[in-house]
Motif scaffolding. Structure first.
Motif, short mmCIF file in Angstrom:
data_model
loop_
_atom_site.label_atom_id
_atom_site.label_comp_id
_atom_site.label_asym_id
_atom_site.label_seq_id
_atom_site.Cartn_x
_atom_site.Cartn_y
_atom_site.Cartn_z
N PRO A 1 -9.03 5.30 -2.64
CA PRO A 1 -9.68 4.11 -3.18
C PRO A 1 -11.19 4.26 -3.31
O PRO A 1 -11.85 4.80 -2.42
CB PRO A 1 -9.33 3.02 -2.16
N TYR B 1 -6.41 -0.44 -8.20
CA TYR B 1 -6.71 -1.30 -7.06
C TYR B 1 -7.33 -2.62 -7.49
O TYR B 1 -7.88 -2.75 -8.59
CB TYR B 1 -7.66 -0.57 -6.10
N PHE C 1 -4.24 -3.24 -2.61
CA PHE C 1 -3.42 -2.31 -3.37
C PHE C 1 -2.51 -3.06 -4.35
O PHE C 1 -2.20 -4.23 -4.16
CB PHE C 1 -2.58 -1.45 -2.42
N GLY D 1 -0.88 4.59 -1.55
CA GLY D 1 -2.22 4.44 -1.00
C GLY D 1 -2.43 5.13 0.31
O GLY D 1 -3.49 5.04 0.88
N GLN E 1 0.83 -1.20 0.00
CA GLN E 1 0.00 0.00 0.00
C GLN E 1 0.86 1.25 0.00
O GLN E 1 0.60 2.21 -0.72
CB GLN E 1 -0.90 0.00 1.24
N SER F 1 -9.66 7.31 -8.30
CA SER F 1 -8.63 6.37 -8.74
C SER F 1 -8.35 6.56 -10.22
O SER F 1 -9.12 7.20 -10.94
CB SER F 1 -9.07 4.93 -8.46
#
Length: 565
Positions: free
Chosen positions: A196, A83, A76, A39, A34, A200
């Motif tokens: 997320p 994703y 991730f 992320g 991640q 994205s």
């Protein structure tokens, strides 16, 4: 950590408890992935901990990412902003597909699929439209070892790809209406901080594109689709929305007008665009020369009728909806999934099973559990049993709560003796208030009824909260304070673009503590979210001025403003 419940009764287990260190190592690896994917600020040590380690009210960004990762909604990759949709979230998307497909098929819309790549020449045919996506278009410049003579765009949306086909397919008014929809992925190479589901670089959606003979037919469909979008949020996801029309500043590039449904994230007081349905007018028809002879024109025998341009619509709904659902319903224990879109609606957890229990007694208890499971399956309830004997009951409860399963049923020797199961609702935080005993004899009707009650209660709570944070503001002095109190606001407005820009600029500044989800985002002003279809107080009263004191013009409509995702 693996948590899928076995659906078969366990045999006598000789293995030791699963290696907790190995599980923690796997979670640390996920956290590392991640971090490398951009992320968020996850720490590997935090990810190794069981349960959600931060309160929603303390750090929404950290909470959100823990919830979707530990709740097995998403994983991730090594590409920032791209994703993996795990089964729990993709099942929600399938429920949305089923719901929407059933409705658009009644409207004679047919599903199709168009290529992922769009030629640059085709994309550039409509410059005004593509300007809205220019900075986000991803380009393919090489194929294998060879450099392409002409680069290809990875679709950010499919108007320009589909309308060349429409110009060939539509030859007569008898070919109308032409109504096509595709479920696909699109790429918009955003350079903002990815979030997320909500923001994205690649996401899933449906995009409908239709052509009509008249403006009236097109306008009717725009609103019909908007109603279906609102139903997805309200009837499936238990998320309230406000229907309205975008201002000229915020409408879709190339559209005559854009209708929208607007959601609200209470934790930060921000509005969020939930879905849009656009009337494109004849703009694209003129660009792509989509014309038919006017069937209503009276002409003499042998004379040709004039050709008229068709009227077009486009409409789209995305996986952003899943993120909105998570942000609205989730709590400090994790996900809270509405029953109608839950992959697992009911989890049965056998309790009171100890090492000292005789095998025969355990087998008898499990037989009763299986009977309850079969009864619920026959009642069309999506149910699983957690037979894992390597985890204690408390761990199982927390695990399923974190995954948001709407209803837990506990069944042990004491319940068997009383002829009941003990139910626990996920949507009620207080453990005592969430529990009830349900007679096994009525389980086939009691559980479906309870799931419907949970669905309705979730929507009612979210609706009440949204309503409490839609504030009418008549004077500029109250504008920013209302925003800082985590509200969206309804104001009298002239609906002119320059005034709207001025409001956005003048309302920017230091936000109230906790306002920012993305700490790297600049403090923002309020933008127009929509012109609500249901106008407060019956509409603008005569003589009412625009809320912007620098404007001085008459107000035309109540407009909903807010800080927004």
């Amino acid at each position: 950590m693996e948590s899928a419940a076995p659906t078969e009764k366990p045999q006598k287990q000789d293995k030791e408890r699963k290696d907790q260190k190995a599980a923690a190592k796997a979670q640390k690896a996920a956290a590392h992935n991640q971090q490398s994917a951009g992320g968020g600020k996850k720490k590997a040590d935090d990810m190794a901990l069981i349960g959600i380690t931060v309160a929603k009210a303390d750090d929404l960004s950290e909470w959100y990412q823990q919830v979707i990762l530990k709740g097995k909604m998403l994983a991730f990759t090594d590409i920032p902003g791209c994703y993996i949709y795990q089964p729990a979230s993709y099942r929600i998307w399938e429920f949305i597909q089923d719901f929407f497909n059933a409705r658009i098929r009644k409207m004679k819309v047919k599903n199709c699929y168009f290529p992922l790549f769009i030629s640059e020449a085709n994309l550039q045919r409509e410059k005004e439209h593509i300007e809205g996506f220019a900075a986000e278009v991803a380009w393919v410049t090489e194929g294998g070892k060879n450099k392409l003579e002409k680069r290809l765009a990875v679709r950010p949306t499919s108007e320009t790809a589909m309308y060349s086909f429409y110009s060939q397919e539509i030859r007569s008014h008898r070919d109308l209406p032409l109504k096509m929809n595709q479920w696909n992925n699109v790429v918009r190479w955003e350079f903002k901080h990815p979030m997320p589901f909500l923001r994205s670089r690649e996401f899933l959606w449906q995009e409908g594109h239709t052509a009509h003979l008249t403006q009236e037919e097109a306008g009717k469909e725009v609103l019909e689709i908007l109603d279906h979008y609102a139903s997805i949020y309200e009837d499936l996801l238990a998320v309230p929305v406000v229907k309205g029309t975008k201002t000229k500043n915020e409408q879709f590039p190339g559209a005559d007008y854009t209708t929208t449904i607007e959601g609200f994230i209470p934790a930060v007081g921000r509005g969020i665009q939930a879905a849009t349905s656009h009337c494109l007018g004849q703009h694209f028809a003129k660009m792509f020369d989509i014309r038919v002879e006017d069937p209503n024109q009276k002409v003499k025998e042998g004379e040709a009728r004039d050709k008229i341009y068709v009227w077009q619509n486009s409409w789209g709904f995305t996986t952003r909806s899943i993120g909105i659902m998570v942000l609205i319903h989730g709590d400090d224990k994790g996900l809270v999934i509405p029953p109608r879109v839950a992959e697992i609606q009911v989890i049965i957890v056998p309790v009171g099973v100890t090492a000292k229990m005789k095998d025969a007694d355990k087998e008898a208890l499990y037989d009763q559990v299986e009977s309850v499971r079969r009864t619920l399956e026959d009642a069309d309830v999506r149910v699983e049993v957690d037979y894992r004997e390597t985890y204690n009951t408390g761990y199982k409860f927390n695990d399923w709560e974190m995954k948001g399963v709407p209803l837990r049923l506990e069944f042990g020797p004491k319940d068997a003796a009383k002829g009941v199961v003990t139910s626990s609702r996920r949507d009620i935080p207080d453990p005592a208030a969430s529990k009830a005993e349900l007679p096994i004899s009525s389980i086939a009707t009691a559980v479906p009824a309870l799931l419907e009650q949970i669905q309705n209660d979730m929507f009612a709570r979210a609706s009440a909260e949204y309503a409490a944070h839609r504030i009418i503001v008549r004077e500029w002095k109250d504008f920013v304070p209302a925003l800082n109190d985590k509200n969206v606001i309804l104001v009298p407005h002239c609906t002119e673009g320059e005034c709207e820009d001025e409001i956005k600029k003048d309302s920017a500044g230091v936000q109230a503590e906790g306002q920012e989800v993305d700490v790297r985002a600049p403090s923002m002003g309020a933008k127009s979210l929509c012109i609500p279809a249901e106008q407060p107080e019956g509409g603008i009263k005569e003589g009412m001025k625009c809320v912007n004191p620098k404007c001085g013009k008459e107000a035309k409509m109540w407009v909903m403003f807010g800080r927004s995702y």
